[in-house]
Design a protein around this motif. Structure first.
Motif, short mmCIF file in Angstrom:
data_model
loop_
_atom_site.label_atom_id
_atom_site.label_comp_id
_atom_site.label_asym_id
_atom_site.label_seq_id
_atom_site.Cartn_x
_atom_site.Cartn_y
_atom_site.Cartn_z
N VAL B 533 0.82 -1.21 0.00
CA VAL B 533 0.00 0.00 0.00
C VAL B 533 0.86 1.26 0.00
N GLU B 534 2.00 1.22 0.70
CA GLU B 534 2.81 2.43 0.79
C GLU B 534 3.42 2.83 -0.54
N LYS B 535 3.69 1.87 -1.37
CA LYS B 535 4.20 2.18 -2.72
C LYS B 535 3.76 1.07 -3.65
N PRO B 536 2.52 1.13 -4.11
CA PRO B 536 1.96 -0.01 -4.85
C PRO B 536 2.77 -0.34 -6.10
N GLU B 537 3.08 -1.63 -6.23
CA GLU B 537 3.86 -2.09 -7.37
C GLU B 537 2.98 -2.82 -8.38
N ILE B 538 1.88 -3.34 -7.90
CA ILE B 538 1.09 -4.16 -8.80
C ILE B 538 -0.38 -4.13 -8.40
N VAL B 539 -1.23 -4.08 -9.39
CA VAL B 539 -2.67 -4.19 -9.18
C VAL B 539 -3.11 -5.50 -9.81
N ILE B 540 -3.88 -6.26 -9.07
CA ILE B 540 -4.32 -7.55 -9.60
C ILE B 540 -5.83 -7.65 -9.50
#
Lengths: 390, 727
Positions: B533-540
């Motif tokens: 959440v602090e630095k989102p890398e991926i949305v699934i």
């Protein structure tokens, strides 16, 4: 006989020599692909052809120097031997494409029909010269001639070799007609051939097909015989040549589109490589033989020589023109070689012999003093052009 | 042709007989001359007037325009793994007019190689056409077996065909080509023009045997090979998505499903997975080629609530901790004209904060809040998130979805849209909207092509992240993120909670439209989330259509799949794993120090759980046998092993079988049917044969333990024949 050499018809000799030289070039071009494939040497077939031509030249030289009158007493016996050979072929001969036409003698294959043709020709000339007055009479004059002709033709046809048989028949009829037989008798003989023709057509399906397709029944789709394919490819060859041809050795048809292009369909290769100019020259060469041959006949010292000259000239010209008409689709497809040009084994040797005899006859005529005028004949203009092409 | 001597002759006195002879000879002569004339005329006709016609026929016989086929460009994943390349296949064509004579022989030879009935070939050879395909795309080794020399009129040609290295992985994204090598779906279709290149040609001379040789004098144009395309797809992630989706579908017995992964900061698509999958090398069902992620729309349900929440927070009609009464799960709204609408909540709530209403997915609260927002503002927010408009991704057949203008709204539309009904969205639009939230409120344009290289390998296009618009101010976005994190922390998505990684997400369950009506018991279950959440890398996004087992809610059907995928990604070495491991290592200093780990006890765990446990300890799992539960493990718990070691897990059903005296199924792949049957019979297995030829696959897999007498299914294919594609 050095003096006689001056008297032979040099034009005829020249034309025949041109045909022979031209044939080696054309046969080589037409056969190289096939020979490469079957004999692993592109010149394999043409070498055989050249051997035959050289043999033909030797035979021709012999015949030129042999007084033709000396054949007179032999004709009957030679004809009888050749008829026996025809019998022997029927029994012993090897089958070539469903037809027993060849007789192998000591590894040398002979075509007895070829021997028989010339033997018949000589004997007919002899008979006509001897019994010309009687010919008008059916029983004593016409029938004996027809029996010889009929016997030879029948034996050749049952080989079966329908085309050569009918060619021999036609030659016989020409001689008989010129010899003075009644028109009525000739007509009856020709009419007698019609049922024979029908029997022949029906007896083998391939003939039926060929003839039907020639007459126009049966489209390409139903009659896909090899003969038709060959014919079409032959005509494509002519057409592809156009006026000037595709050039020496450049034929594409010979590369197996046109089966046996070096044989009966060699004229098509001539047409493709040398164009309309080449084909007309070839036609002109044979036309020259016709005109010179008949001229020789006209001035022949005796009747035997006259009829012999007519017979020999007719043979060569008839075969040539029949071959041309077949390859051009104007006659039903039959296996008729073009004399001196087609690759065809022993036929060349026999034709050379016949021309040699013709030249010997010419050497005994009074043509010599008039020779200069002949050179100016319009038909001969073709010859310089021949020189250019080859 | 007149005889020049004739006049002189006439002066001589002739007998009648001589005269008769002369005329007869003249007749013969004229017959010959006529024949010569006929031949010459015919020669002039053929060689002069019709020569053009015959020359073109001849040309057709001698010359062949042989295409120089351009190689179709390869397709790569983001790391340069080849997804699609070409392979040489051999095709045979015939001219029935020529080959028809030997039809029986030819058919026999083909039949012997391909195993197809002879009749199929003889009927082709009876065609009236001059060109028929006898067989296409045989493998070169099989083509060798066809004795071409014996067959007049049959020609052989090499054809390139697409070779999809990973069969069904990313099948719908890559797309298929038809038998003419033309792309018909996916990237293959979208980039067909650049991939295919430009065919050249060479004029060849051929002889009667059909042999060809190039002619130097004739024109020639070289082929220009196609461009290659590098996708943003990560093969590793894609494989994870495909595998986990397949597993999840099997568990929920759903009809279909899909997974999308995207990088929120850039909009790069990392994975797109559709189920049912499609094996591109052997397309059986053209419908399965459809990429429903861009081509289908559905009513999103609760996942759409981010739009309502964003609009409400941005317009300050609520705050996160504002209490709202949730009507204990049943709320009847009365619209003017005495029309009523009953809204249900799956989790009945009373007084909840706005944040909690999201966590527990209250439709009632969202409906109430939407009245405060108003039509225009809600519509505008949905529009801003990208709904109702195609994203413009480089994939064919993308649809706009459906977001009606407010003028077309009914009285109930505002409330319905607030919790995700009365709108049609594509899965990609949903992913794109969530990635905006993961990206501090900035909407990025999703893209899938990272690079296009020309035939010489020169880069001619590079995919660049493209900002579309700021959807919500950053501070509001933070609040929405908080709400989504609450979903996972204590709300409906608590099952995806993972120690050490902060995950935000949302469940969604919507009733499925079937023929314009809502079908009873038919749901779309979704879960969408992002991390860290602090630095989102991926949305699934995980979406399951019509789950039948284990509950139809997004929380029960889709969340476990999300969890499985997330676990694998977190423990993998992908781009995300580096940050993850770095963060984990801070938490587990002792573990990081030495390279050895102690194997946890995973016996009696469910398979997913067991794998997750092992992964968390930095261990890999190898599953042996079938079943849901782990009964034994090797090495045993407590053993110290190196990080990354393999732990074998014995499943419950396997153990039963071993107890019952079962054997391991032998490997019969590649054998002829007869040999395979003999081998299996020797081991006392029954055999079910599917197809004929050579065993291509078997079920159960070799090595599986199975009771004696059980049936093994072998799937056979004709010898050395690649099944032609459907097109």
């Amino acid at each position: 006989m050095a003096s006689e050499k001056n008297h032979i018809d040099r034009i005829t000799l020249f034309v025949v020599l041109i045909l022979m030289v031209a044939s080696t070039v054309v046969v080589y071009s037409a056969s190289s692909t096939w020979a490469m494939q079957k004999m692993q040497s592109s010149s394999g077939l043409v070498n055989k052809h050249i051997t035959k031509i050289l043999a033909g030249l030797v035979v021709m030289f012999f015949a030129i120097n042999m007084d033709y009158k000396r054949y007179k007493p032999l004709t009957k016996w030679v004809l009888m031997v050749s008829i026996l050979l025809l019998f022997a072929t029927r029994v012993l001969g090897g089958e070539v494409k469903g037809a027993a036409r060849w007789l192998s003698v000591g590894g040398f294959s002979l075509q007895p029909s070829e021997i028989a043709k010339f033997a018949l020709l000589f004997h007919l000339a002899y008979l006509l010269s001897n019994k010309r007055e009687k010919l008008a009479d059916f029983k004593t004059g016409f029938m004996p001639l027809m029996i010889w002709i009929g016997l030879v033709v029948l034996l050749v046809m049952v080989q079966p070799n329908f085309s050569t048989g009918s060619m021999i028949f036609a030659l016989g009829m020409i001689l008989v007609f010129v010899g003075g037989a009644r028109i009525k008798h000739v007509m009856i003989s020709l009419a007698g051939l019609v049922p024979a023709l029908l029997v022949y057509m029906v007896s083998a399906p391939y003939r039926m097909k060929r003839i039907l397709s020639y007459v126009g029944f049966g489209s390409d789709e139903t009659v896909t015989s090899t003969a038709n394919y060959q014919l079409l490819q032959g005509i494509i060859g002519f057409g592809n040549g156009g006026i000037f041809g595709v050039g020496m050795g450049q034929s594409k048809q010979r590369d197996l589109f046109l089966p046996e292009s070096y044989g009966d369909f060699i004229f098509s290769i001539v047409g493709e490589e040398y164009g309309l100019i080449g084909t007309i020259i070839f036609i002109g060469l044979f036309l020259t033989i016709l005109l010179r041959g008949l001229k020789i006949a006209k001035y022949a010292p005796d009747d035997f020589g006259k009829y012999l000259a007519i017979g020999i000239t007719s043979t060569i010209v008839l075969y040539a023109i029949a071959n041309a008409l077949v390859t051009l689709g104007l006659m039903p497809t039959t296996g008729v070689p073009m004399p001196f040009v087609s690759y065809g084994g022993t036929a060349i040797i026999f034709s050379s012999f016949a021309v040699g005899v013709l030249l010997n006859i010419s050497s005994q005529t009074d043509l010599h003093p008039r020779e200069r005028q002949f050179i100016e004949q319009p038909t001969l203009k073709v010859e310089p052009a021949v020189g250019k092409i080859y | 042709m007149r005889n020049p001597f004739r006049k002189k002759e006439e002066t001589v006195k002739e007998t009648p007989q001589q005269k008769d002879y002369k005329y007869r000879l003249l007749i013969v002569k004229f017959c010959f001359l006529f024949a010569f004339f006929a031949a010459s005329a015919r020669l002039v006709q053929i060689q002069l007037f019709e020569s053009g016609k015959y020359q073109s026929i001849a040309k057709g016989q001698y010359e062949a325009r042989v295409p120089l086929v351009a190689a179709r460009g390869n397709i790569y994943d983001r790391n340069g793994n080849v997804l699609v390349a070409n392979s040489e296949f051999v095709s045979f064509a015939a001219d029935p007019k020529i080959a028809g004579d030997d039809a029986k022989l030819i058919a026999k030879e083909f039949s012997a190689v391909t195993g197809k009935p002879e009749k199929e070939y003889t009927s082709k050879l009876q065609s009236a056409k001059r060109f028929v395909w006898m067989e296409r795309h045989l493998r070169p080794d099989a083509a060798e077996l066809i004795p071409l020399k014996k067959m007049g009129g049959v020609v052989k040609m090499n054809e390139a065909m697409r070779l999809y290295h990973y069969d069904e992985i990313a099948g719908q994204v890559i797309g298929a080509t038809n038998i003419e090598n033309v792309g018909v779906s996916g990237i293959e279709q979208q980039f067909n023009d650049v991939l295919r290149g430009r065919d050249g040609y060479v004029i060849m001379q051929k002889d009667g045997m059909g042999r060809k040789r190039p002619s130097v004098d004739y024109p020639r144009e070289e082929a220009v090979n196609g461009h290659s395309i590098q996708l943003t797809i990560d093969l590793q992630y894609q494989s994870i998505a495909d595998e986990e989706l397949k597993k999840g579908i099997a568990r929920t017995q759903a009809d279909a499903g899909l997974v999308v992964m995207i990088r929120p900061q850039t909009g790069e698509i990392l994975a797109m997975s559709n189920y049912p999958q499609v094996n591109l090398n052997r397309v059986q069902n053209a419908d399965a080629l459809k990429n429903r992620i861009v081509s289908d729309m559905y009513e999103p349900g609760s996942v759409f609530k981010i739009v309502t929440a964003s609009a409400a927070l941005e317009n300050e009609v609520v705050t996160l901790d504002k209490k709202i009464y949730a009507e204990n799960g049943k709320y009847t709204i009365e619209y003017p004209g005495k029309k009523f609408r009953l809204i249900n909540d799956a989790h009945p709530l009373r007084d909840v904060t706005f944040l909690e209403s999201m966590a527990f997915s209250s439709n009632i609260v969202m409906a109430k809040v939407s009245d405060l927002i108003g039509q225009e503002k809600l519509y505008k927010k949905a529009r801003d998130f990208g709904f109702g408009m195609a994203t413009g991704i480089e994939l064919p057949a993308e649809i706009n979805g459906q977001l009606k203008k407010t003028s077309e709204w009914s009285l109930a539309s505002l409330n319905s849209i607030a919790y995700g009904y009365e709108v049609g969205v594509t899965p990609l639009q949903i992913v794109s909207a969530y990635s905006a939230i993961a990206n501090d409120g900035m909407l990025m344009k999703p893209y899938i092509v990272q690079r296009e290289n020309d035939e010489n390998g020169q880069e001619i296009y590079t995919g660049q992240p493209q900002m579309i618009r700021r959807v919500i101010p950053k501070h509001v976005n933070e609040q929405v993120k908080q709400m989504l994190e609450a979903v996972v922390e204590f709300g409906t998505g608590v099952s995806v909670k993972t120690p050490g990684v902060r995950i935000a997400g949302k469940t969604g369950t919507s009733r499925k439209h079937v023929n314009g009506k809502y079908e009873e018991g038919s749901y779309n279950a979704s879960f969408i989330g992002f991390f860290p959440v602090e630095k989102p890398e991926i949305v699934i996004l995980v979406m399951i259509e019509k789950p039948k087992a284990g509950g139809y809610y997004g929380a029960t059907a889709s969340a476990p799949i999300f969890k499985a995928i997330a676990d694998r990604i977190i423990n993998n070495n992908g781009l995300l794993a580096k940050t993850m491991i770095a963060e984990q290592s801070v938490q587990n200093v002792d573990q990081q120090k030495d390279a050895t780990v102690s194997i946890p006890d995973v016996a009696n765990n469910g398979i997913d759980n067991a794998i997750a446990l092992l992964n968390r300890s930095g261990l890999a799992a190898k599953v042996i046998g079938a079943g849901e539960e782990v009964v034994r493990q090797y090495p045993p718990a407590g053993t110290k092993v190196e990080r990354g070691s393999l732990v074998q897990l014995m499943m419950n059903e396997t153990a039963l079988n071993i107890a019952a005296g079962s054997l391991q199924v032998p490997d019969v792949r590649g054998m002829s049917v007869r040999r395979a049957v003999n081998k299996l019979a020797a081991e006392q297995y029954g055999v079910t044969i599917v197809g004929s030829g050579i065993v291509a696959n078997q079920f159960p897999n070799p090595g599986t333990s199975m009771k004696q007498g059980a049936k093994v299914t072998i799937i056979c294919e004709p010898k050395a024949v690649v099944t032609a594609q459907l097109y």
